[in-house]
Design a protein around this motif. Structure first.
Motif: not given
Length: 366
Positions: A346-366
């Protein structure tokens, strides 16, 4: 660089903690906006590549503040709710159907002063904070999150927490939660934590007990209706980067990530969770420039039930900071399930569905 970004995002994750509240005056608005692409493999019902919200850090908006009510005492509060950047809603369709449209993250009020801080409401668990703040190089986010294999729920309703920073780098805290819908033990919980920060070394221990409702009578082992999660977490800042480590002992039917009292509706979606395990984590964060940091971790879940459903997770990632508040990230994780174990990436918000995962993304804090 990455160190400043990590501090900002850690602050956002811990935005409702008593320690953060003590530093505020007036009212402050804060938040994190995070979106990325999540690709999964090894799913039981087929995998998809999709846009996800809150992959590295849950997208959220919150307010917190304080008001002086004496020479050394302040009233403090915090409200924090999740945002879904992929749909623009506060909750997805499944959560709305389950009646989970609420301040899903935190809602609390309390007092702070020289005596420490005491807060009441829906709050992060002390054991979860020790894992993500101290031991996990991925800070509970992206595919590398340690919560894929270690620990139980992230938050508890109806909780009272006390926290105090002591002399010489020591700190301590305790929590208690009551069930408000009935008189059963389900939902009742207590916890405690102690920590030390000395020079380059940070160590924190935490323990949590929580009552649970049995959702399936065909459990492999005991009639123990109480989950018990104990954790020893540490990190050491060295010349080449930061080394991380953790040792966890979990017991009881709700002590596994597969059985999450935060989302009891998911109980039937996964295989039988472990009721007794010993978990070990090793990780590192290595800055290779002022902007780029490489991350890695390995987790072994040693299931002590008769079914011996062990699992291992290997994860790799990178963060590229473009400013003090903005970064791009990528991560890959692979869980090897044994003897029918059903842990997912999974990741910070979702439990995931498979035993492998790849993520790419962007994050901004304010």
């Amino acid at each position: 660089g990455y160190a400043m970004l990590k501090s900002l995002f850690t602050f956002a994750v811990l935005g409702g903690s008593a320690a953060a509240a003590c530093a505020q005056s007036g009212v402050t608005t804060y938040g994190v906006l995070d979106a990325g692409v999540v690709g999964e493999r090894g799913c039981a019902n087929g995998c998809t590549t999709k846009v996800g919200s809150g992959v590295a850090s849950t997208s959220r908006i919150g307010i917190q503040g304080s008001e002086a009510i004496g020479d050394t005492t302040s009233a403090v509060f915090g409200l924090e709710t999740e945002l879904k950047l992929d749909t623009g809603r506060a909750a997805d369709r499944q959560e709305r159907e389950q009646g989970r449209e609420r301040l899903e993250h935190q809602a609390w009020v309390g007092l702070s002063g020289e005596f420490g801080a005491i807060t009441i409401g829906r709050q992060y668990n002390l054991q979860y904070l020790a894992l993500t703040d101290v031991a996990d190089p991925f800070k509970g986010g992206t595919a590398g999150s340690a919560t894929n294999l270690i620990g139980g729920p992230r938050r508890t309703d109806n909780s009272v927490q006390y926290y105090k920073t002591l002399a010489n780098g020591f700190s301590a805290g305790a929590s208690w939660a009551a069930r408000d819908l009935d008189t059963s033990a389900a939902g009742r919980a207590w916890g405690m934590t102690v920590g030390l920060s000395s020079g380059p070394l940070t160590v924190r221990a935490a323990h949590r007990n929580q009552g649970a409702v049995r959702a399936n009578l065909n459990y492999k082992t005991s009639n123990d209706m109480t989950s018990k999660n104990s954790l020893l977490a540490a990190n050491l800042r060295l010349g080449w980067g930061t080394a991380y480590a953790a040792y966890s002992m979990s017991r009881g039917i709700a002590s596994s990530p597969l059985f999450n009292p935060d989302n009891p509706y998911s109980v039937g979606m996964a295989r039988t969770p472990s009721t007794r395990s010993r978990d070990v984590l090793f990780g590192m964060a290595v800055p290779v420039s002022n902007s780029v940091t490489l991350l890695g971790s390995y987790i072994r879940k040693d299931d002590r039930d008769l079914a011996n459903q062990d699992a291992n997770q290997a994860a790799f990632g990178a963060s590229y900071s473009v400013s003090r508040r903005t970064d791009f990230y990528a991560a890959y994780s692979h869980i090897r399930n044994r003897n029918g174990a059903g842990y997912t990436v999974g990741n910070a918000s979702a439990p995931g569905s498979g035993n492998k995962a790849f993520n790419v993304g962007m994050r901004h804090a304010f």
